[in-house]
Design a protein around this motif. Structure first.
Motif, short mmCIF file in Angstrom:
data_model
loop_
_atom_site.label_atom_id
_atom_site.label_comp_id
_atom_site.label_asym_id
_atom_site.label_seq_id
_atom_site.Cartn_x
_atom_site.Cartn_y
_atom_site.Cartn_z
N ARG A 1 0.83 -1.20 0.00
CA ARG A 1 0.00 0.00 0.00
C ARG A 1 0.87 1.27 0.00
N GLN B 1 2.18 2.17 -3.27
CA GLN B 1 1.23 2.56 -4.32
C GLN B 1 0.80 4.01 -4.23
N THR B 2 0.78 4.57 -3.05
CA THR B 2 0.26 5.94 -2.91
C THR B 2 1.36 6.95 -3.21
N GLN B 3 1.03 8.22 -3.06
CA GLN B 3 1.99 9.28 -3.35
C GLN B 3 3.28 9.09 -2.56
N ARG C 1 5.35 6.80 -4.52
CA ARG C 1 5.69 7.44 -5.79
C ARG C 1 6.87 8.40 -5.57
N LEU D 1 5.47 -1.75 -13.65
CA LEU D 1 5.06 -0.37 -13.86
C LEU D 1 3.60 -0.24 -13.43
N ARG D 2 3.28 0.84 -12.74
CA ARG D 2 1.90 1.01 -12.30
C ARG D 2 1.10 1.72 -13.41
N ARG D 3 0.06 1.07 -13.86
CA ARG D 3 -0.76 1.65 -14.94
C ARG D 3 -2.00 2.29 -14.33
N LEU D 4 -1.84 3.57 -13.99
CA LEU D 4 -2.92 4.26 -13.29
C LEU D 4 -4.04 4.66 -14.23
N HIS D 5 -3.67 4.95 -15.47
CA HIS D 5 -4.67 5.47 -16.39
C HIS D 5 -5.67 4.39 -16.77
N ALA D 6 -5.13 3.20 -17.09
CA ALA D 6 -5.98 2.09 -17.51
C ALA D 6 -6.92 1.66 -16.39
N ARG E 1 -8.58 3.50 -14.49
CA ARG E 1 -9.74 4.38 -14.28
C ARG E 1 -10.99 3.80 -14.90
#
Lengths: 277, 299
Positions: free
Chosen positions: B151, B154-156, B159, B291-296, B298
């Motif tokens: 966790r 994953q968060t800011q 990042r 790689l974290r795919r944040l856009h997909a 959504r």
């Protein structure tokens, strides 16, 4: 907004920035020009708090910019970009954008664990903002791609977009157009003008005189660490000191080789041999 | 045989926690902590000292975590102005200091003999039942630690740690105080390592300075490198594999009739070979960072 008072920075025996004073007003676009090695990037590093001045003081919005806390100016609204952004290979484009935003819930380890709802809402809002900014620089389609895998020009655009995630009051840009193709360069100029209309002042280190002339209200020309001119961009080519800084002192009998071409916005495009490394 | 398997699993879970902790610091944050065993040791000794003083383990374990978190905080503050490589050397020195204190402060740590006779976990149970209960507790704590680490990655917070790992100047330019981030991740990693150390002490009912040798740090590093830096699942997988191998090597001497004094060297040799093989054949580890795919993601 941002001011330097008699700032000097030496590296050993070399004085890279020599007694420079300047003042950047709100919503101003100021170009920083000068030949290679004239101290432009050092001055930018000083203004952004990445380097401590040997003497003198930099003030932003009433506070002294201190290199001991180089992260602080950015939070107060004074942000910078890099000549070579060197973006991470194992973070996506969108992640780099989010790292440019201020997400207090997600940035706190406690709140990351204890308030997932707040973290999610905050993230969703910033993803929306990031996608909007990415669309403006043609990178929306690459949101999930590794940031370090982008081309040099795209990395510059992403670096610029990430800096805008926090709506800075003053933006310091180090050669934003180097490696960016001409059509995107024009759009970038439009984009920067829109950023100014949004209330941001810009300081731009740039070798492309066309870009400078097109965009800047005012230019500061540096040579050997000192400000040798503070004038409108179209006055630069008439300034004897500036011309000499770029081309060297004119010897009697040898004609000056100034190529007057690409007159964008009524300015003369000064191209020098080897000045754009 | 069943008891041996349970032992290996328990040790895997305990070192899994230590590996997840190191992975958060080194994999996500890029901090080359070569003193991980010091944080483990602070937790281990704190729990030993407190249970010897009569505190029950459910109270001693959190106290040990707090002590190790403080240790992590101190290591972070200590080298705040050092470049990454020099800071790594400093952590190695700090770990040796902690070990030397444990070796010499007899009144507190029992000196070279360490602290033994600790009332361990589940004193009411015997044999396999006790091992099973211990395994359940260790596995649960490993799961909790791993979920927490995932966790945080994953968060800011995570990042910014990853940006700090790859380009600290850019992180600073985007307004992140990287010294504060470093101190935070070391304190969190310290608490996790302290939990592993505390469990270790409670399980073996013993802790001594020989458990804090620098080699132990490299053992944990091997787990993380084998599993894959930057991936929580990788750290757990790496811990299981390395612990199993490490515990299994003594059996080899029965099978191939090796002299028993060779098993110790063989262990070190095996660990070294793993590190070399991974670095040459699969530098990103068995379970690479994704790689974290944040856009997909959504809706």
């Amino acid at each position: 907004m941002l001011s330097a008072h008699d700032v000097t920075r030496s590296f050993g025996g070399l004085t890279a920035v020599n007694h420079v004073s300047l003042e950047i007003g709100p919503r101003e676009i100021v170009g920083l020009v000068g030949p290679n090695g004239s101290g432009k990037t050092t001055l930018l590093n000083l203004l952004s708090g990445f380097l401590a001045p040997t003497s003198g003081e930099i003030r932003f919005d009433g506070t002294t910019v201190s290199a001991r806390r180089a992260w602080q100016p950015s939070r107060l609204g004074l942000r910078r970009s890099f000549q070579l952004p060197k973006l991470p290979a194992r973070m996506s484009v969108l992640e780099v954008m989010l790292a440019g935003g201020r997400l207090p819930a997600g940035a706190s380890p406690w709140r990351s664990l204890l308030t997932p709802g707040a973290v999610r809402r905050e993230e969703a809002a910033f993803i929306g903002k990031a996608m909007g900014l990415l669309a403006e620089v043609d990178l929306a389609g690459l949101a999930d791609h590794p940031a370090g895998g982008l081309s040099g020009g795209q990395q510059k655009l992403l670096g610029l977009a990430a800096v805008l995630m926090d709506d800075p009051a003053v933006l310091l840009l180090d050669e934003p157009t180097a490696g960016v193709n001409p059509s995107l360069r024009r759009r970038m100029a439009d984009h920067l003008r829109r950023i100014r209309e949004g209330g941001t002042a810009l300081v731009i280190v740039e070798h492309d005189m066309g870009f400078i002339g097109d965009l800047c209200d005012r230019c500061l020309a540096l040579d050997k660490g000192a400000v040798i001119a503070n004038c409108r961009p179209d006055e630069l080519s008439g300034n004897q000191q500036v011309v000499e800084a770029y081309l060297g002192r004119r010897r009697p009998g040898v004609p000056l080789r100034i190529v007057a071409g690409g007159t964008v916005g009524g300015t003369v495009d000064i191209r020098t041999n080897g000045a754009r490394a | 045989m069943l008891e041996f398997c349970l032992h290996v699993l328990i040790m895997s879970a305990i070192f899994g926690i230590a590996a997840v902790s190191l992975n958060l610091q080194a994999g996500t944050g890029g901090l080359l902590n070569f003193g991980q065993i010091a944080l483990f040791g602070i937790g281990a000794y704190a729990v030993a000292i407190l249970t010897r003083a009569g505190l029950p383990w459910p109270a001693a374990l959190p106290a040990g975590m707090a002590a190790a978190a403080l240790g992590g905080f101190a290591i972070g503050r200590l080298g705040r102005d050092l470049a990454a490589e020099y800071w790594a050397l400093a952590t190695l020195a700090v770990a040796e200091l902690v070990r030397l204190v444990a070796l010499n402060e007899d009144w507190l740590t029992g000196g070279p003999q360490g602290i033994g006779g600790i009332v361990g976990l589940f004193p009411g149970l015997d044999g396999v039942a006790r091992a099973l209960a211990t395994l359940a507790l260790a596995a649960l704590l490993l799961l909790g630690t791993a979920l927490m680490a995932r966790r945080l990655g994953q968060t800011q917070f995570g990042r910014v740690l990853r940006l700090m790992r790859e380009n600290p100047d850019l992180a600073t330019a985007l307004g992140h105080d990287i010294v504060a981030c470093k101190v935070k991740v070391l304190a969190i990693g310290g608490a996790m390592a302290g939990l592993a150390g505390g469990l270790y002490t409670l399980y073996l009912a013993f802790i001594g300075p020989d458990q804090l040798l620098p080699f132990e740090t490299f053992l944990i590093w091997t787990m993380v490198v084998l599993g894959g830096l930057g991936n929580v699942a990788g750290a757990v997988v790496g811990a299981m594999l390395v612990t199993t191998l490490y515990a299994g090597i003594p059996f080899l001497k029965d099978a191939v009739a090796l002299p028993s004094d060779l098993t110790g060297s063989l262990r070190v040799f095996a660990i070294g070979s793993i590190v070399l093989a991974v670095l040459m054949l699969k530098p990103q580890g068995l379970v690479p960072e994704r790689l974290r795919r944040l856009h997909a993601q959504r809706p």
